[in-house]
Design a protein around this motif. Structure first.
Motif, PDB file in Angstrom:
ATOM      1  N   ALA A 398      -3.095   4.092   1.767  1.00  0.00           N
ATOM      2  CA  ALA A 398      -4.545   4.200   1.986  1.00  0.00           C
ATOM      3  C   ALA A 398      -5.269   4.432   0.665  1.00  0.00           C
ATOM      4  O   ALA A 398      -6.390   3.947   0.473  1.00  0.00           O
ATOM      5  N   ASP A 399      -4.641   5.153  -0.238  1.00  0.00           N
ATOM      6  CA  ASP A 399      -5.336   5.514  -1.471  1.00  0.00           C
ATOM      7  C   ASP A 399      -5.301   4.397  -2.503  1.00  0.00           C
ATOM      8  O   ASP A 399      -6.128   4.333  -3.395  1.00  0.00           O
ATOM      9  N   TYR A 400      -4.300   3.509  -2.362  1.00  0.00           N
ATOM     10  CA  TYR A 400      -4.219   2.340  -3.225  1.00  0.00           C
ATOM     11  C   TYR A 400      -5.429   1.466  -2.973  1.00  0.00           C
ATOM     12  O   TYR A 400      -5.861   1.297  -1.846  1.00  0.00           O
TER      13      TYR A 400
ATOM     14  N   SER B 303      -0.577  -2.874  12.866  1.00  0.00           N
ATOM     15  CA  SER B 303       0.068  -2.804  11.547  1.00  0.00           C
ATOM     16  C   SER B 303      -0.357  -1.534  10.814  1.00  0.00           C
ATOM     17  O   SER B 303      -1.533  -1.328  10.535  1.00  0.00           O
ATOM     18  N   PRO B 304       0.605  -0.690  10.466  1.00  0.00           N
ATOM     19  CA  PRO B 304       0.240   0.514   9.702  1.00  0.00           C
ATOM     20  C   PRO B 304      -0.373   0.174   8.347  1.00  0.00           C
ATOM     21  O   PRO B 304      -1.152   0.958   7.809  1.00  0.00           O
ATOM     22  N   LEU B 305      -0.032  -1.001   7.808  1.00  0.00           N
ATOM     23  CA  LEU B 305      -0.603  -1.382   6.512  1.00  0.00           C
ATOM     24  C   LEU B 305      -2.057  -1.811   6.653  1.00  0.00           C
ATOM     25  O   LEU B 305      -2.876  -1.528   5.780  1.00  0.00           O
ATOM     26  N   VAL B 306      -2.400  -2.490   7.740  1.00  0.00           N
ATOM     27  CA  VAL B 306      -3.807  -2.831   7.989  1.00  0.00           C
ATOM     28  C   VAL B 306      -4.598  -1.546   8.262  1.00  0.00           C
ATOM     29  O   VAL B 306      -5.671  -1.315   7.695  1.00  0.00           O
ATOM     30  N   THR B 311      -8.429   2.764   6.465  1.00  0.00           N
ATOM     31  CA  THR B 311      -8.601   4.191   6.179  1.00  0.00           C
ATOM     32  C   THR B 311      -9.074   4.377   4.735  1.00  0.00           C
ATOM     33  O   THR B 311      -9.968   5.170   4.463  1.00  0.00           O
ATOM     34  N   GLY B 312      -8.464   3.626   3.826  1.00  0.00           N
ATOM     35  CA  GLY B 312      -8.784   3.766   2.409  1.00  0.00           C
ATOM     36  C   GLY B 312      -9.959   2.915   1.947  1.00  0.00           C
ATOM     37  O   GLY B 312     -10.281   2.899   0.760  1.00  0.00           O
ATOM     38  N   GLY B 313     -10.586   2.174   2.848  1.00  0.00           N
ATOM     39  CA  GLY B 313     -11.729   1.345   2.462  1.00  0.00           C
ATOM     40  C   GLY B 313     -11.340   0.199   1.541  1.00  0.00           C
ATOM     41  O   GLY B 313     -12.106  -0.233   0.682  1.00  0.00           O
ATOM     42  N   ASP B 314     -10.130  -0.333   1.740  1.00  0.00           N
ATOM     43  CA  ASP B 314      -9.595  -1.363   0.850  1.00  0.00           C
ATOM     44  C   ASP B 314      -9.638  -2.732   1.541  1.00  0.00           C
ATOM     45  O   ASP B 314      -8.990  -2.922   2.566  1.00  0.00           O
ATOM     46  N   ASP B 388      -7.743   3.754  13.087  1.00  0.00           N
ATOM     47  CA  ASP B 388      -7.030   3.602  11.821  1.00  0.00           C
ATOM     48  C   ASP B 388      -5.896   4.639  11.775  1.00  0.00           C
ATOM     49  O   ASP B 388      -5.641   5.339  12.759  1.00  0.00           O
ATOM     50  N   LEU B 389      -5.160   4.682  10.676  1.00  0.00           N
ATOM     51  CA  LEU B 389      -4.002   5.583  10.551  1.00  0.00           C
ATOM     52  C   LEU B 389      -4.237   6.497   9.359  1.00  0.00           C
ATOM     53  O   LEU B 389      -4.372   6.027   8.229  1.00  0.00           O
TER      54      LEU B 389
END
Lengths: 402, 402
Positions: A398-400, B303-306, B311-314, B388-389
């Motif tokens: 998430a922080d990436y 997907s935990p990556l999505v 979560t991280g605003g990425d 989100d996760l």
């Protein structure tokens, strides 16, 4: 659990190099890995089933199985995925540069890439990198280790395994390297692996061996259930041991050691999963079919509630039993048995009295947690190795920011 | 997005109560919820497809659809799941106690339970709780709110919605309540929901309406992809509006408001997902079939990556595109288009130039994130709402200890 490899054995007929060409920021980290076969090797590959797949996956898929592979070139730091026609062109050029350096045809070179998605390869750097690697290949362990480092991305260290198979008075060497820490790490893709042997194998033997062994090893690991665009596992057999082609019964014996090496490597991936504090071994037994057993093991291994329970050392059997129930497999819930680290937690549709503290301590006290499920519906079984899910995994992903 | 319900409307023909009987530790929290129908109501239910399901799921499944339901009794704090024959007996007794209190048969009472798995119900407390609830039912909003609180577990607040349907000069009221914060919260199970109307509907109309509306609302939400043992959604139609049975065209109009109410409630569950900082709306359009569209939307949403990217605003489009690729749906990756909060990120198999900061700010600046995928393979679409996760999700589920 097998003992980790104590010693690297290098199969005859292969040369190795790893160099830094500038794809990774840290100049001490190799980002080009080259394996050269002295003579044409038989080769097989298994690949991601993702519909969105990278240029090198397309390239290798079209060229395996084969009986004339001369090299495998891998770059790390850039996945060459979602890069369109330019990506295809860059991949073909990587093969062509290697071919020119070693005196082969581009079609005799396999390519792997791993790293950021959707960015074109910096081909100038790659051209220099490949030339440098081709100029410094070696046959000893240090060169093998350079090549093993050259395929890594977010991994905490190299992932290798070696085995020796003694068959009918002959000695065959097996060695492999792989990488991977998330199915997709932060914008970094992929599980990659290469396994090498000096046994003389036919193309068909190589392909069958790899497909069968991959199904029981590299296809049985889960970090986060997110399938990569670049997953590739290659096997090369140089035949440099020099004897007669292997019989079917000799291949079966070789398979045993090949599987052991692949299993050792495969487990290193979830063990090094992003943020992982536990390696979870899920054994599902007594199923009607292996497919059923694998479906259940995957649902248990992928459940964030099961993963976090193990992270927290909590013998929360309800999360495990309920995950079994939604795997899409028909079974009698009243026959289901669950053991955690060999302690019975659930039987005949009701919880069993157990000492929660003892189970919790057994989870917290060991890096590996063993989940054992028995369904009493048949004889088939499956085993999956998975990472747990930690605060560090979420922070890392998430922080990436891209 | 619809505006949240401003006003509770209470369908005629129902009475409500919620009391504390001691299943929850906090004496100010209701743990028994009772809905009584003045006359027999038509009723329908949709249930978890988990093979491991709780006693009340078995009870209700055997008794719906129905045209003679007189009450729904729900307890929170204990799921009565994995409790064997004793659990079945306790569930039947809950129905029998309600029946005795209101002058009905046990078969005319539906039961729902949510909470800890694998622990027998404390029936003495429950008997007192049901008697107390039956003695204080009311038809006004405060009683409805007590009942809505009585079904909660780890929820941060009540989840209700109301609608009014004006059809051919008649007025039908619709109100519902639901609960859920994890598919399974820490050892607490379940999504539960009840939707009520005073429209005169046949048993078949009720069942068809509920099944169709559930498929597009409650079956389209994801917190963590872990299916509960207790999921239950009930619909009761009292007919107390008093007019003639509804025609098919009138049912279609009612369906519109019913869906709106269910959608409003359903979205409240992932919005209140454990640790959630974003509600993710995944729209998949242009698929050959709705099944294809839903498969893709679920893989992206799970997907935990999505999840962690949001979560991280990425604006990490590679994670989204690769999740589409492993959903098991056939499509042409070169046609795939991805928009995030209406900004185009991916088209024709290659990334599009976009301002990452603008997209990142749009994610960080809003609780709702909109992922829009278009496949150009057909006309079918699906929408999924997901949490989100976050680090808080992992802490909540790992630090809890049974």
């Amino acid at each position: 659990m097998d003992e980790p490899t104590k010693q690297i054995v290098i199969p005859a007929g292969f040369r190795f190099a790893g160099v830094h060409c500038g794809l990774k920021r840290n100049p001490n980290k190799e980002d080009i890995s080259l394996i050269v076969c002295d003579s044409p090797a038989t080769a097989a590959g298994v690949y991601t089933t993702n519909k969105v797949f990278a240029a090198p996956v397309r390239w290798d898929r079209a060229r395996t199985p084969s009986d004339k592979i001369r090299a495998v070139i891998t770059n790390s730091g850039n996945a060459n995925a979602c890069t369109g026609p330019q990506g295809e062109k860059d991949c073909a050029e990587m093969a062509a540069i290697v071919a020119e350096q070693i005196g082969a045809a581009a079609d005799e070179v396999l390519v792997m890439s791993t790293g950021i998605i959707g960015v074109h390869l910096p081909m100038e750097k790659i051209r220099h990198g490949i030339a440098a690697a081709a100029g410094q290949t070696g046959v000893e362990a240090p060169a093998f280790l350079e090549a093993a480092r050259g395929i890594l991305t977010t991994d905490n260290g190299i992932k290798i395994a070696s085995r020796t198979a003694e068959i009918d008075g002959r000695t065959f060497k097996i060695s492999g390297m792989c990488k991977g820490a998330g199915m997709i790490a932060p914008n970094m893709a992929t599980m990659l692996g290469i396994v090498l042997t000096d046994a003389p194998l036919s193309t068909e033997q190589t392909q069958t061996l790899l497909r069968d062994v991959a199904e029981e090893t590299f296809n049985c690991i889960r970090v986060d259930g997110h399938m990569s665009t670049n997953d590739t596992l290659l096997m090369l057999a140089s035949g440099a041991e020099g004897g007669a082609p292997l019989t079917d019964s000799q291949v079966a014996q070789l398979r045993h050691e090949l599987k052991a090496a692949c299993e050792e490597m495969a487990k290193l991936i979830p063990a090094d999963g992003e943020g992982a504090t536990h390696l979870i071994k899920v054994d599902v037994e007594g199923c009607a079919t292996r497919e059923d057993a694998k479906k259940i093991a995957i649902e248990v291994a992928d459940s964030p509630l099961v993963k976090t329970a193990i992270t927290g050392g909590d013998p929360n059997w309800g999360r495990i039993v309920s995950a079994v129930g939604y795997a899409g497999v028909t079974f009698d819930p009243l026959k289901l048995e669950l053991r955690l680290n060999d302690i019975l937690l659930y039987q005949t549709g009701t919880p069993v009295k157990f000492d929660a503290k003892t189970v919790s301590h057994s989870i917290k006290g060991s890096f590996e947690t063993h989940v054992q499920l028995t369904l009493f519906e048949g004889d088939a079984s499956a085993r999956i190795w998975a990472s747990d899910l930690t605060v560090e995994y979420v922070k890392f992903n998430a922080d990436y920011s891209t």
